[in-house]
Structures are given as C-alpha cells and as structure tokens.
Enzyme design. Structure first.
Site, PDB file in Angstrom:
ATOM      1  N   LYS A   1       0.846  -1.203   0.000  1.00 33.74           N
ATOM      2  CA  LYS A   1       0.000   0.000   0.000  1.00 33.74           C
ATOM      3  C   LYS A   1       0.865   1.230   0.000  1.00 33.74           C
ATOM      4  O   LYS A   1       1.831   1.320   0.759  1.00 33.74           O
ATOM      5  CB  LYS A   1      -0.876  -0.007   1.276  1.00 33.74           C
ATOM      6  CG  LYS A   1      -1.852   1.151   1.360  1.00 33.74           C
ATOM      7  CD  LYS A   1      -3.113   0.861   0.604  1.00 33.74           C
ATOM      8  CE  LYS A   1      -4.027   2.074   0.469  1.00 33.74           C
ATOM      9  NZ  LYS A   1      -3.638   2.947  -0.647  1.00 33.74           N
TER      10      LYS A   1
ATOM     11  N   SER B   1      -7.268   5.602   3.946  1.00 34.47           N
ATOM     12  CA  SER B   1      -7.182   4.777   2.737  1.00 34.47           C
ATOM     13  C   SER B   1      -7.603   3.347   3.050  1.00 34.47           C
ATOM     14  O   SER B   1      -8.350   2.716   2.305  1.00 34.47           O
ATOM     15  CB  SER B   1      -5.747   4.738   2.194  1.00 34.47           C
ATOM     16  OG  SER B   1      -5.511   5.825   1.345  1.00 34.47           O
TER      17      SER B   1
ATOM     18  N   LYS C   1       5.312   2.269  -2.946  1.00 31.10           N
ATOM     19  CA  LYS C   1       5.232   3.642  -3.439  1.00 31.10           C
ATOM     20  C   LYS C   1       5.429   3.612  -4.939  1.00 31.10           C
ATOM     21  O   LYS C   1       6.104   2.725  -5.473  1.00 31.10           O
ATOM     22  CB  LYS C   1       6.325   4.519  -2.814  1.00 31.10           C
ATOM     23  CG  LYS C   1       5.954   5.984  -2.765  1.00 31.10           C
ATOM     24  CD  LYS C   1       4.973   6.236  -1.648  1.00 31.10           C
ATOM     25  CE  LYS C   1       4.735   7.669  -1.335  1.00 31.10           C
ATOM     26  NZ  LYS C   1       4.085   7.807  -0.015  1.00 31.10           N
TER      27      LYS C   1
ATOM     28  N   LYS D   1       4.986   2.354   8.658  1.00 30.50           N
ATOM     29  CA  LYS D   1       3.804   3.140   9.030  1.00 30.50           C
ATOM     30  C   LYS D   1       2.578   2.236   9.197  1.00 30.50           C
ATOM     31  O   LYS D   1       1.860   2.314  10.189  1.00 30.50           O
ATOM     32  CB  LYS D   1       3.548   4.180   7.927  1.00 30.50           C
ATOM     33  CG  LYS D   1       2.578   5.277   8.294  1.00 30.50           C
ATOM     34  CD  LYS D   1       2.231   6.183   7.102  1.00 30.50           C
ATOM     35  CE  LYS D   1       3.433   6.743   6.364  1.00 30.50           C
ATOM     36  NZ  LYS D   1       3.062   7.812   5.404  1.00 30.50           N
TER      37      LYS D   1
HETATM   38  N1  GLU Z   1       0.779   9.088   0.231  1.00 21.24           N
HETATM   39  C1  GLU Z   1       0.274   8.937   1.559  1.00 21.24           C
HETATM   40  C2  GLU Z   1       1.389   8.551   2.507  1.00 21.24           C
HETATM   41  O1  GLU Z   1       2.538   8.782   2.227  1.00 21.24           O
HETATM   42  C3  GLU Z   1      -0.918   7.995   1.624  1.00 21.24           C
HETATM   43  C4  GLU Z   1      -0.672   6.599   1.162  1.00 21.24           C
HETATM   44  C5  GLU Z   1      -1.932   5.758   1.088  1.00 21.24           C
HETATM   45  O2  GLU Z   1      -2.994   6.250   1.421  1.00 21.24           O
HETATM   46  O3  GLU Z   1      -1.826   4.612   0.676  1.00 21.24           O
HETATM   47  O4  GLU Z   1       1.167   8.070   3.592  1.00 21.24           O
END
Ligand code: GLU
Length: 422
Positions: free
Chosen positions: A79, A355, A115, A103
C-alpha cells in the site's frame, strides 16, 4: 553514446534512502535482529522501473521514467501513494515504500508498504497529456497492482482525478469495475468520506496529543501549503492554535497575530500560491523553518531539516506531515536541544489509515458515515501514539526511534512467524 565520466550524483532521493536505511539499522539493532533479516528488511521485495511514452499536444513524443516499488508484503497487500514530481527517482520511491511498511505496521493496518512515482512535473502538462501519461504508467505497472496485491493512493502531485484514471484503466483491463484497486478516489467512484483531509486531520490529532495541553494560543508554522499543509493549518487553527506563518513554492508569509487560514486558502487558490497575501508580511523559506514557534509542521518534501539548519530551529515541537523531512543528523541535533519530533510514520499516518478504511468499505461494497470514519481514524492514531510514547519513555528512545522499533518489530515478527519458502 559515450558513457558519462561524471561521478554519480548523490540525489535527494539517495539521501532519503540513506536516512530510511539508517533508521532501519537503529531499530534492527535495538531489536537484536540477525543480519539475514536485516538485509531482507533493507531490500525491496519488488522494484519496477518503466519507461512511459507520452504523446504531447504538439505531436512530440516524450519518454519519462516511472517506478513502483513494493518494499514488503509480509503483513498484507502492498500500500502506498503515487508521486508525480520531477525529482523522483528509484531511490526516493524505495525510501518512501519502506516508510509505508513501518507506518502500516505501526498503526496496525494489514498492509505492507509500496510507493510509485513518475519523474515529471504535472504542472507542465495539459490535463489530456496528464491523463494519457497516467493511464500509460498504470498499464506499465499493471502486473503489480490489484486490490489484493498493491493499492496506490494520492501523494505529491497526484489527486482524486489521478486516482479515478488509475481505477478506470485497471477496471477497463479487468473488464469490470474494481474500486478497491486504488484509494483516495472521488466519492462517486467509491471514495470514502474523510479521505481528502485525512492526512491533515491526522497531523492535527498527533499535534494536539503531543501538546497535552489546551491548543488555545499555541503558535504554529507550516512549511508546505499543499494538500496536507493547507488543511493541517486549517484544522490546527480551528482547534484554537495561532498559525503565524506558512510557506509554499511561491514564498512564505507571516503574521504574528495569526493568519486567517480560510482567507489564505482562498488567496492561494486564486493567485496560485501564498505569496502576496495582503494580511501578512513576506518571509524567506529558511526563516520560516527557524521561527520561534511552539509547533513546526514540515508538510512538503524530504530532507528540509538538516544538520545545516537544525541548530537554528527554535520550534519546541516538530510534527512531520511530510515523509522524511528530517535527516538523521538533524534528528540528533534536535534531540540534544530538547525539541520533540513527532515522526512522519506516526504524524502523517492519517492518510493511509483512511485509505485502509476506504478499501475496507470497497471490499464490502458498503459505506460508512463521516463520523464513523473519523472515530476509527482517531482510535487507530491515538492507539499508536500512546504505544510510541510509552515505549519511548520506557526505553529512553526518541519518538522516531520508538515508532521504528514498533513498526520494524511487527514486520520482523510476521517474517519469523511465516518462515521462509521453500
Ligand atoms: N501518500 C500517503 C502517505 O505517504 C498515503 C498513502 C496511502 O494512502 O496509501 O502516507
């Protein structure tokens, strides 16, 4: 072509990856992980570089580089966001994917980290060029993504329109609608209430929890007035804080009595940035970071607080809305000076938490009220916050070290429980 003799440049992306590896190494040392496991965690599971041909309006063909990195999938599907930025490279995307892994583990959602990125400035493309580029990039990474495999989301330079194109491209290829392939979608395509402001709401929740006192009159400076920073400033101001300065690429503005954030957002939308806001004085980007405030919120890119400016940072607390804004060298200086840093993987986790909630709703073909979403977000963030602060107090760690020990520890445990195949 003659190979270049110029030594490889240390890109900002490489610096971000070095920071991420340093943090992993510290956490692995604390946890006593063996070398093999450390190497596994330091290495992305899958890493794809693609060339994306883009037909420009004048008929020209440009080819840009795109990436998708799945750092770890031991705890669930990969994710993480999709970034469109000219400075993006494979190292930056790898670092950002690694941070996503820790995270998700830290806040207890069943995902690994990923990513994506395309090395392009989206502002330099027409909407049709941007759509073509996005769809072609999605086609190139199609074998990797899917609701059970890898779920992209917005990041720097992408938004809900981008996510709608991702969802459509994937769905057309599948032959049916697959809303769960991507999060941060528009509401009409299965987006979740509360996703738009989720990262900023999370920054507010983390900042108020770390303050531990009434936010009334607490002074705040926000670096980056984009998707995350503008709403973080708004929510902190709504809570009673005095947001005295903000910055974006156009400049920085300061008003000691507190900025009217709703007005400033209106000005930025019209003028294309915060510069020239009438009810404020201009400030340099560097001066904003060094203001004497209670809370500094870096909410843009990596590596803005470094060993060069850390000794001059006067904020009592830093709440990281961006990913990787503080280098490890700066971290040491801040810790020695008694500055509390609420780390990115905790402070900006609101985005991926909502999300996750969006994805759960998609998988059940059901939707929750904004109250339910907000309650779940608050619960997950505050739960992680108290685990991090307790561990930090118990072991004499910084909040970043404690957050990494928890995140890395959970992923290591999942590896060990699953064992190695074959
Ligand atoms: N781009 C956001 C982050 O760095 C959200 C990633 C997501 O929602 O998957 O946490």
């Amino acid at each position: 072509m003659v190979p270049s003799t110029t030594p490889a440049l240390i890109t900002p992306g490489r610096q971000a990856l070095d920071s991420a590896l340093h943090q992993l190494d510290q956490a692995a040392g604390h946890l006593g992980l063996d070398d093999g496991l450390r190497t596994m965690l330091a290495t992305p599971r899958r890493s794809l570089t693609v060339s994306v041909p883009v037909r420009r309006e004048d008929g020209r063909l440009d080819v840009v580089q795109g990436f998708r990195v799945q750092h770890n999938v031991s705890r669930g599907p990969a994710k993480g966001g999709l970034r469109f930025h000219p400075g993006t490279d494979i190292h930056e995307v790898t670092a950002l994917a690694m941070w996503m892994t820790w995270k998700c583990a830290l806040v207890g959602i069943p995902y690994g980290g990923a990513k994506g990125g395309v090395a392009i400035d989206p502002a330099g493309l027409t909407t049709r060029e941007l759509e073509r580029m996005t769809r072609r990039y999605v086609n190139e990474i199609l074998p990797l993504i899917g609701p059970e495999k890898d779920i992209p989301a917005p990041d720097v330079g992408t938004d809900e329109q981008t996510m709608a194109w991702v969802m459509d491209t994937y769905s057309v290829n599948a032959g049916y609608s697959v809303p769960g392939v991507v999060t941060g979608k528009p509401m009409t395509l299965g987006g979740s209430l509360g996703r738009n402001g989720a990262t900023s709401r999370g920054v507010q929740i983390a900042a108020l929890a770390a303050l531990g006192r009434s936010p009334e009159g607490v002074t705040v400076a926000v670096q980056g007035f984009g998707k995350v920073g503008a709403l973080a400033a708004q929510y902190l101001s709504d809570a009673g804080c005095k947001v005295v300065a903000v910055s974006d690429v156009t400049g920085a503005v300061h008003h000691a009595g507190g900025l009217d954030i709703a007005r400033l957002r209106g000005h930025a939308a019209q003028a294309g940035g915060v510069a020239g806001f009438p009810q404020a004085d201009a400030l340099s980007h560097d001066d904003l970071l060094e203001l004497d405030v209670d809370v500094l919120v870096p909410a843009a890119l990596e590596g803005v607080i470094t060993e060069a400016n850390a000794p001059r940072i006067r904020a009592r607390m830093i709440v990281e809305g961006a990913n990787g804004p503080t280098t490890p060298e700066a971290d040491e200086i801040l810790a020695a000076n008694g500055t509390l840093v609420v780390p990115d993987i905790l402070a900006n986790s609101g985005g991926v938490i909502v999300s996750y909630l969006e994805w759960v709703q998609n998988m059940q073909a059901y939707s929750w009220s904004s109250g339910e979403v907000e309650l779940k977000l608050r619960d997950l963030m505050l739960g992680a916050f108290s685990e991090v602060t307790s561990l930090a107090a118990e072991r004499g760690l910084t909040l970043r070290q404690a957050a990494h020990v928890i995140g890395v520890g959970r992923v290591a445990e999942a590896h060990q429980m699953r064992g190695l195949y074959p």
